[in-house]
Design an enzyme around this catalytic site. Structure first.
Site, PDB file in Angstrom:
ATOM      1  N   ILE A 258      35.212  36.124  49.289  1.00  9.83           N
ATOM      2  CA  ILE A 258      36.152  37.240  49.243  1.00  9.83           C
ATOM      3  C   ILE A 258      35.567  38.482  48.599  1.00  9.83           C
ATOM      4  CG2 ILE A 258      38.565  36.575  49.494  1.00  9.83           C
ATOM      5  CD1 ILE A 258      38.587  35.431  46.775  1.00  9.83           C
ATOM      6  N   SER A 259      34.515  38.308  47.837  1.00  6.60           N
ATOM      7  CA  SER A 259      33.948  39.498  47.201  1.00  6.60           C
ATOM      8  C   SER A 259      32.512  39.236  46.766  1.00  6.60           C
ATOM      9  CB  SER A 259      34.799  39.879  45.986  1.00  6.60           C
ATOM     10  OG  SER A 259      34.037  40.592  45.045  1.00  6.60           O
ATOM     11  N   LYS A 262      28.237  43.099  41.942  1.00  6.52           N
ATOM     12  CA  LYS A 262      26.895  43.156  41.393  1.00  6.52           C
ATOM     13  C   LYS A 262      26.615  41.929  40.544  1.00  6.52           C
ATOM     14  CE  LYS A 262      26.894  47.072  39.408  1.00  6.52           C
ATOM     15  NZ  LYS A 262      26.740  48.299  38.688  1.00  6.52           N
ATOM     16  N   ASP A 403      37.326  46.391  30.719  1.00  7.52           N
ATOM     17  CA  ASP A 403      36.993  46.896  32.067  1.00  7.52           C
ATOM     18  C   ASP A 403      38.286  47.053  32.851  1.00  7.52           C
ATOM     19  OD1 ASP A 403      35.484  47.803  34.181  1.00  7.52           O
ATOM     20  OD2 ASP A 403      34.896  45.807  34.868  1.00  7.52           O
TER      21      ASP A 403
HETATM   22  P1  ADP Z   1      33.464  41.472  39.594  1.00  7.74           P
HETATM   23  O1  ADP Z   1      34.274  42.725  39.678  1.00  7.74           O
HETATM   24  O2  ADP Z   1      32.750  41.330  38.291  1.00  7.74           O
HETATM   25  O3  ADP Z   1      32.603  41.228  40.769  1.00  7.74           O
HETATM   26  P2  ADP Z   1      36.035  40.123  39.723  1.00  7.74           P
HETATM   27  O4  ADP Z   1      36.498  39.024  38.834  1.00  7.74           O
HETATM   28  O5  ADP Z   1      36.675  41.451  39.562  1.00  7.74           O
HETATM   29  O6  ADP Z   1      34.457  40.207  39.591  1.00  7.74           O
HETATM   30  O7  ADP Z   1      36.217  39.626  41.202  1.00  7.74           O
HETATM   31  C1  ADP Z   1      35.844  40.408  42.300  1.00  7.74           C
HETATM   32  C2  ADP Z   1      36.949  40.467  43.312  1.00  7.74           C
HETATM   33  O8  ADP Z   1      37.258  39.162  43.784  1.00  7.74           O
HETATM   34  C3  ADP Z   1      38.237  41.020  42.781  1.00  7.74           C
HETATM   35  O9  ADP Z   1      38.285  42.404  42.880  1.00  7.74           O
HETATM   36  C4  ADP Z   1      39.272  40.364  43.641  1.00  7.74           C
HETATM   37  O10 ADP Z   1      39.436  41.076  44.844  1.00  7.74           O
HETATM   38  C5  ADP Z   1      38.646  39.026  43.959  1.00  7.74           C
HETATM   39  N1  ADP Z   1      39.135  37.997  43.036  1.00  7.74           N
HETATM   40  C6  ADP Z   1      38.585  37.595  41.878  1.00  7.74           C
HETATM   41  N2  ADP Z   1      39.296  36.623  41.311  1.00  7.74           N
HETATM   42  C7  ADP Z   1      40.340  36.382  42.124  1.00  7.74           C
HETATM   43  C8  ADP Z   1      41.452  35.479  42.095  1.00  7.74           C
HETATM   44  N3  ADP Z   1      41.610  34.614  41.083  1.00  7.74           N
HETATM   45  N4  ADP Z   1      42.306  35.506  43.114  1.00  7.74           N
HETATM   46  C9  ADP Z   1      42.145  36.374  44.126  1.00  7.74           C
HETATM   47  N5  ADP Z   1      41.129  37.247  44.216  1.00  7.74           N
HETATM   48  C10 ADP Z   1      40.241  37.264  43.231  1.00  7.74           C
HETATM   49 MN    MN Z   2      36.058  43.381  39.069  1.00  2.89          MN
END
Ligand code: ADP
Ligand code: MN
Length: 514
Positions: A258-259, A262, A403
């Site tokens: 899903i993502s 960095k 953050d």
């Molecule tokens: P980073 O910004 O350090 O890469 P994040 O924890 O913000 O890590 O996660 C990145 C993205 O993944 C988030 O912006 C969100 O879209 C998705 N994400 C992270 N954790 C969850 C979760 N528990 N449920 C749904 N989406 C999530």
């Molecule tokens: Mn994030």
């Protein structure tokens, strides 16, 4: 025999892309046009060679490029997974056999040969202690020279005319030759090891220098390659960790990515069966902290000064520091969950992989606050909710998000959910109040721009969250007062060996509500 080749044989229908690279299939005739600079590029040459190798051994590609990593190939058949597990097992056995043969051939001989180059599991990758959070694991460093057998203090061995000193040319020469074995495996030292070759110290030292610089060069090349693939995928070890979770029934399937940030890659997965002591949510998010270290360098300040982790930080290697980020996120999420703040619930932590509940539904993650258009009513509701959450976070969890912005807040089920708390710190962190001020600025600006007339400005918000009463009416002075407070706290630590329990002035912060 190769278990992957057999177990992953296609049953019916079109197989995944790598199967079409089968050497018995139609030759690939697509020609790639490229510039002269490309042709001359060493990097490209390496890549082309790699491609060729991959084409020749398609099953290796299957292991190296797991199916679910791409995010497109959603069908993670358990057969393939099983096959890959078997392959890993097979590789391990193969290596063990190599080691046995190595031992048999070498016996007690002072000069030994090494099969290192033929091993499947690279010594850096082999790790049998997959269970538990093994902070203490010490990895055998294959490149570190074994302690050479030393000549005793007196400087010689033997008696009478059989005396040999530590400077004996023959002994030294042989020792030097044997020590070549400790050069990196990809460093070709020729047949010298098998012969009674004597290297002078001078020659040995020159070789050693060269071997080390080669090693560093190869590490750099390797890092570059890792970097390009790490954008979308995770490394084989992490993949194995994920397979194991599926195999253990913890997770049902990992559907896709899903993502890719960095510092982390986040996957969606369907939860598996509940165990006696654990209920697994129907949908999970798996956050994999990237083990390519570069990105984490600039985050040192968050964790280095966090006294909860301070003692451990100095002793850790970078790999462990990354696990610490995952651990930190877990602890922080747990605190938040206990305070009733809407956030993902921790399912489990394994090394640098954190499994938590998924915020969203049917594989669709909840949108970030920056990506939704809320009615003005919802916008106002979201604002007050965040104000409350920030206060709770500070007062009840003793945390500053550090953050916080519309990027790390999700809108789900008519409310705001906080995520991404690996960098969150306690307010008494040497920069804790600065982080809080930055959070406040982000939140204020977002809601003021979003048309919430009631939104406090960043300074009011800071005071409302922290309960501090900083009166400066402009940003510069305000910031200066914050830094003075932080300094005061640091001095207190210096003088009394511990932190002030909390920053507080006149009692509880006012609770703002609708
Ligand atoms: P980073 O910004 O350090 O890469 P994040 O924890 O913000 O890590 O996660 C990145 C993205 O993944 C988030 O912006 C969100 O879209 C998705 N994400 C992270 N954790 C969850 C979760 N528990 N449920 C749904 N989406 C999530
Ligand atoms: Mn994030």
């Amino acid at each position: 025999m190769d278990p992957v080749g057999v177990a992953a044989a296609p049953d019916a229908g079109p197989g995944p892309a790598w199967q079409s690279k089968c050497p018995w299939g139609a030759p690939n005739t697509t020609s790639i046009s490229c510039s002269l600079a490309d042709v001359m590029s060493e990097q490209l040459a390496k890549e082309l060679q790699l491609e060729e190798e991959n084409a020749a051994f398609p099953e290796v590609v299957a292991v190296a490029e797991g199916p679910f990593i791409s995010g497109e190939n959603i069908d993670t058949s358990s057969d393939l997974m099983l096959a890959q597990m078997l392959q890993m097992e097979f590789d391990r056995e193969y290596d063990a056999q190599l080691r046995r043969e190595e031992k048999k051939i070498n016996g007690d001989s002072k000069v030994s040969i090494s099969f290192e180059n033929y091993r499947k599991v690279h010594p850096y990758d082999s790790d049998s202690s997959e269970d538990g959070v093994d902070w203490q694991d010490t990895r055998h460093d294959p490149y570190r020279a074994d302690k050479p057998t030393t000549t005793p203090r007196k400087g010689f061995i033997g008696k009478g005319k059989d005396i040999t000193t530590k400077h004996d040319e023959v002994v030294c020469g042989r020792k030097n030759t044997a020590r070549m074995e400790n050069f990196a495996p990809e460093f070709q030292v020729g047949d010298g090891i098998g012969m009674d070759l004597k290297l002078s110290n001078q020659v040995f030292n020159a070789l050693k220098q060269h071997a080390y610089s080669e090693e560093r060069r190869s590490a750099r090349l390797h890092e570059k390659k890792e970097h390009s693939t790490a954008e979308k995928a995770v490394d084989p070890k992490t993949r194995l960790l994920l397979y194991k979770m599926v195999n253990a029934g913890m997770l049902e399937t990992i559907t896709g990515c899903i993502s890719t940030g960095k510092e982390s890659v986040v996957f969606h997965a369907y939860g598996g069966n509940a165990t006696e002591d654990k209920v697994i949510p129907p949908e999970c998010a798996i956050k994999v902290f990237k083990t390519t270290l570069n990105e984490f360098k600039n985050r040192d300040k968050y964790i280095k000064d966090d006294y909860r982790f301070k003692d451990r930080f100095s002793k850790l290697n970078p790999r462990k520091i990354i696990r610490m980020w995952a651990e930190k996120e877990m602890h922080n999420l747990t605190r938040m969950h206990n305070a009733g703040i809407p956030c993902p619930q921790v399912v489990m932590l394994k090394k640098h992989v954190l499994v938590m509940s998924f915020i969203g539904q049917d594989q669709v993650p909840a949108p970030k606050l920056k990506d939704v258009t809320l009615s003005s009513e919802d916008m106002k509701k979201a604002y007050y909710q965040i104000l409350n959450m920030m206060q709770q976070l500070y007062k009840e969890c003793n945390l500053v998000h550090a953050d916080l912005s519309e990027y790390n807040m999700l809108w789900h089920d008519g409310k705001v959910w906080l995520i991404d708390v690996s960098q969150s710190v306690e307010p008494t962190h040497p920069h804790g109040l600065e982080f809080l001020f930055r959070d406040c600025r982000n939140v204020s600006q977002f809601f003021q721009k979003g048309g919430v007339a009631e939104a406090l400005n960043e300074r009011e918000l800071f005071n409302a969250v922290s309960g501090l009463n900083i009166t400066a009416d402009n940003e510069v002075d305000f910031q200066a007062e914050i830094e003075a407070l932080e300094k005061m706290n640091e001095d207190h630590v210096q003088n009394h060996g511990k932190k002030l329990s909390m920053f507080s002035s006149d009692g509880d912060p006012p609770i703002y509500d609708e």
